[in-house]
Design a protein around this motif. Structure first.
Motif, mmCIF file in Angstrom:
data_model
loop_
_atom_site.group_PDB
_atom_site.id
_atom_site.type_symbol
_atom_site.label_atom_id
_atom_site.label_comp_id
_atom_site.label_asym_id
_atom_site.label_seq_id
_atom_site.Cartn_x
_atom_site.Cartn_y
_atom_site.Cartn_z
ATOM 1 N N ILE A 95 0.819 -1.207 0.000
ATOM 2 C CA ILE A 95 0.000 0.000 0.000
ATOM 3 C C ILE A 95 0.856 1.262 0.000
ATOM 4 C CG2 ILE A 95 -1.969 -1.103 1.099
ATOM 5 C CD1 ILE A 95 -1.038 0.126 3.747
ATOM 6 N N GLU A 96 2.110 1.119 -0.376
ATOM 7 C CA GLU A 96 3.015 2.267 -0.428
ATOM 8 C C GLU A 96 2.482 3.321 -1.394
ATOM 9 O OE1 GLU A 96 7.569 3.228 -1.934
ATOM 10 O OE2 GLU A 96 6.916 1.173 -1.621
ATOM 11 N N GLN A 97 2.466 4.575 -0.956
ATOM 12 C CA GLN A 97 1.958 5.654 -1.800
ATOM 13 C C GLN A 97 2.799 5.774 -3.070
ATOM 14 O OE1 GLN A 97 -0.729 7.545 -1.408
ATOM 15 N NE2 GLN A 97 -1.272 6.363 0.409
ATOM 16 N N GLY A 98 2.139 5.958 -4.192
ATOM 17 C CA GLY A 98 2.840 6.162 -5.450
ATOM 18 C C GLY A 98 3.233 4.877 -6.157
ATOM 19 N N ASN A 99 3.026 3.734 -5.490
ATOM 20 C CA ASN A 99 3.375 2.463 -6.121
ATOM 21 C C ASN A 99 2.157 1.962 -6.878
ATOM 22 O OD1 ASN A 99 4.543 0.100 -6.890
ATOM 23 N ND2 ASN A 99 4.705 -0.766 -4.853
ATOM 24 N N ILE A 100 1.990 2.423 -8.101
ATOM 25 C CA ILE A 100 0.789 2.102 -8.878
ATOM 26 C C ILE A 100 0.869 0.671 -9.394
ATOM 27 C CG2 ILE A 100 -0.566 2.699 -10.906
ATOM 28 C CD1 ILE A 100 0.425 5.546 -10.608
ATOM 29 N N ALA A 101 -0.136 -0.101 -9.064
ATOM 30 C CA ALA A 101 -0.167 -1.497 -9.498
ATOM 31 C C ALA A 101 -1.608 -1.881 -9.804
ATOM 32 C CB ALA A 101 0.417 -2.408 -8.428
ATOM 33 N N SER A 102 -1.752 -2.895 -10.624
ATOM 34 C CA SER A 102 -3.061 -3.441 -10.947
ATOM 35 C C SER A 102 -3.009 -4.931 -10.625
ATOM 36 C CB SER A 102 -3.354 -3.208 -12.431
ATOM 37 O OG SER A 102 -4.681 -3.552 -12.733
ATOM 38 N N ARG A 103 -3.952 -5.408 -9.825
ATOM 39 C CA ARG A 103 -3.892 -6.795 -9.347
ATOM 40 C C ARG A 103 -5.113 -7.591 -9.788
ATOM 41 N NH1 ARG A 103 -1.848 -3.586 -5.221
ATOM 42 N NH2 ARG A 103 0.275 -4.098 -4.597
ATOM 43 N N PHE A 104 -4.863 -8.851 -10.090
ATOM 44 C CA PHE A 104 -5.888 -9.756 -10.587
ATOM 45 C C PHE A 104 -5.789 -11.072 -9.816
ATOM 46 C CE2 PHE A 104 -6.725 -13.018 -14.107
ATOM 47 C CZ PHE A 104 -8.089 -13.038 -13.897
ATOM 48 N N VAL A 105 -6.865 -11.445 -9.115
ATOM 49 C CA VAL A 105 -6.898 -12.690 -8.347
ATOM 50 C C VAL A 105 -7.656 -13.740 -9.144
ATOM 51 C CG1 VAL A 105 -7.653 -13.793 -6.202
ATOM 52 C CG2 VAL A 105 -6.751 -11.465 -6.158
ATOM 53 N N HIS A 106 -7.053 -14.911 -9.259
ATOM 54 C CA HIS A 106 -7.585 -15.944 -10.148
ATOM 55 C C HIS A 106 -7.254 -17.316 -9.581
ATOM 56 C CE1 HIS A 106 -8.752 -17.755 -13.970
ATOM 57 N NE2 HIS A 106 -7.593 -18.375 -14.033
ATOM 58 N N ARG A 107 -8.108 -18.294 -9.874
ATOM 59 C CA ARG A 107 -7.813 -19.684 -9.518
ATOM 60 C C ARG A 107 -7.572 -20.435 -10.827
ATOM 61 N NH1 ARG A 107 -8.174 -21.951 -4.654
ATOM 62 N NH2 ARG A 107 -9.512 -20.315 -3.792
ATOM 63 N N PHE A 108 -6.397 -21.066 -10.945
ATOM 64 C CA PHE A 108 -6.003 -21.682 -12.209
ATOM 65 C C PHE A 108 -6.984 -22.768 -12.652
ATOM 66 C CE2 PHE A 108 -1.527 -20.448 -10.863
ATOM 67 C CZ PHE A 108 -1.462 -19.379 -11.734
ATOM 68 N N THR A 109 -7.307 -22.738 -13.948
ATOM 69 C CA THR A 109 -8.211 -23.722 -14.548
ATOM 70 C C THR A 109 -7.409 -24.688 -15.430
ATOM 71 O OG1 THR A 109 -8.578 -22.386 -16.530
ATOM 72 C CG2 THR A 109 -10.019 -21.953 -14.633
ATOM 73 N N ILE A 110 -8.094 -25.690 -15.944
ATOM 74 C CA ILE A 110 -7.451 -26.638 -16.867
ATOM 75 C C ILE A 110 -6.942 -25.889 -18.095
ATOM 76 C CG2 ILE A 110 -7.899 -28.582 -18.424
ATOM 77 C CD1 ILE A 110 -9.828 -29.671 -16.314
ATOM 78 N N THR A 111 -7.706 -24.914 -18.561
ATOM 79 C CA THR A 111 -7.279 -24.126 -19.720
ATOM 80 C C THR A 111 -5.964 -23.414 -19.449
ATOM 81 O OG1 THR A 111 -9.577 -23.789 -20.410
ATOM 82 C CG2 THR A 111 -7.942 -22.265 -21.298
ATOM 83 N N ASN A 112 -5.829 -22.852 -18.260
ATOM 84 C CA ASN A 112 -4.600 -22.125 -17.902
ATOM 85 C C ASN A 112 -3.387 -23.045 -17.817
ATOM 86 O OD1 ASN A 112 -6.528 -20.383 -15.381
ATOM 87 N ND2 ASN A 112 -6.328 -19.879 -17.544
ATOM 88 N N ILE A 113 -3.579 -24.267 -17.304
ATOM 89 C CA ILE A 113 -2.455 -25.159 -17.014
ATOM 90 C C ILE A 113 -2.227 -26.190 -18.110
ATOM 91 C CG2 ILE A 113 -1.484 -26.795 -15.351
ATOM 92 C CD1 ILE A 113 -1.756 -23.866 -14.342
ATOM 93 N N THR A 114 -3.262 -26.948 -18.463
ATOM 94 C CA THR A 114 -3.103 -28.009 -19.459
ATOM 95 C C THR A 114 -3.054 -27.447 -20.876
ATOM 96 O OG1 THR A 114 -4.299 -29.537 -18.006
ATOM 97 C CG2 THR A 114 -4.048 -30.186 -20.314
ATOM 98 N N LYS A 115 -3.961 -26.523 -21.178
ATOM 99 C CA LYS A 115 -3.982 -25.926 -22.519
ATOM 100 C C LYS A 115 -3.022 -24.749 -22.634
ATOM 101 C CE LYS A 115 -8.733 -27.356 -23.517
ATOM 102 N NZ LYS A 115 -10.075 -26.921 -23.945
ATOM 103 N N LYS A 116 -2.435 -24.377 -21.492
ATOM 104 C CA LYS A 116 -1.377 -23.357 -21.459
ATOM 105 C C LYS A 116 -1.805 -22.024 -22.082
ATOM 106 C CE LYS A 116 2.411 -26.728 -21.298
ATOM 107 N NZ LYS A 116 1.623 -27.712 -20.601
#
Length: 202
Positions: A95-116
């Motif tokens: 939460i440091e001021q000025g540290n601009i970031a964009s975050r995405f929370v996800h749970r890996f699926t078969i498409t993400n891992i097996t189908k890459k």
């Protein structure tokens, strides 16, 4: 307060990092008692605060309509974290001021891992103005950077494919693991943007 007979000096922990805000009453010597997570969820649904339903695209990946937490974290549709995962996420957030970031929370699926194939919602990229096509430096935690090609799909999401598969194999990523993708502008040549992948599941 009436439901849990709360009085002066009692400790209540508010967890605001998940898609649903939760409150826990700390009862010393007993542990944590769920103090309204389900009730908050019901109230959000009644007020229309729940995520919209996504459509399944031709690759079998949910078309994410994101829920966004107050601190700017975007979640894949339907993703929920357990308390340990939420705790790890909270510790990772800078939460440091000025540290601009964009975050995405996800749970890996078969498409993400097996189908890459990995798709990142467009909402994540807007803050950093990531280009429609190019290369991003991706690393697991504090590990070395890997060069991963990215391009924008017809639905507006950013896609990692070929090099993402190498990344998956190198670090033995698993279906069902929750992870947070943190995108930041970078001065590390040749990458304008770096994505740090932190695994939240044990």
């Amino acid at each position: 307060m009436k439901d849990f007979n709360l009085g002066l000096g009692q400790l209540v922990v508010f967890v605001m990092t998940g898609r649903i805000a939760k409150a826990f009453v700390c009862s010393f010597g007993v542990g944590f008692i769920d103090g309204g997570g389900a009730e908050v969820a019901q109230q959000e649904e009644e007020q229309g605060g729940a995520d919209e339903e996504g459509q399944v695209d031709e690759e079998g990946i949910d078309g994410e309509i994101m829920g966004e937490a107050p601190i700017g974290i975007i979640y894949s549709m339907g993703v929920s974290l357990d308390l340990e995962e939420e705790g790890r996420l909270a510790m990772m957030i800078d939460i440091e001021q000025g540290n601009i970031a964009s975050r995405f929370v996800h749970r890996f699926t078969i498409t993400n891992i097996t189908k890459k194939s990995m798709k990142i919602p467009n909402q994540v990229c807007v803050l950093l103005n990531i280009g429609a096509e190019g290369f991003i430096g991706v690393r697991l935690g504090e590990g070395p950077l890997s060069r991963v090609a990215s391009k924008t799909a017809k639905d507006g999401r950013m896609v990692f494919n070929k090099e993402w598969g190498v990344f998956v194999s190198t670090y033995n990523l698993q279906v069902g693991s929750a992870a947070v993708f943190t995108f930041r502008r970078s001065n590390v040549a040749p990458f304008d943007v770096v994505c740090v992948v932190d695994i939240l599941s044990i």
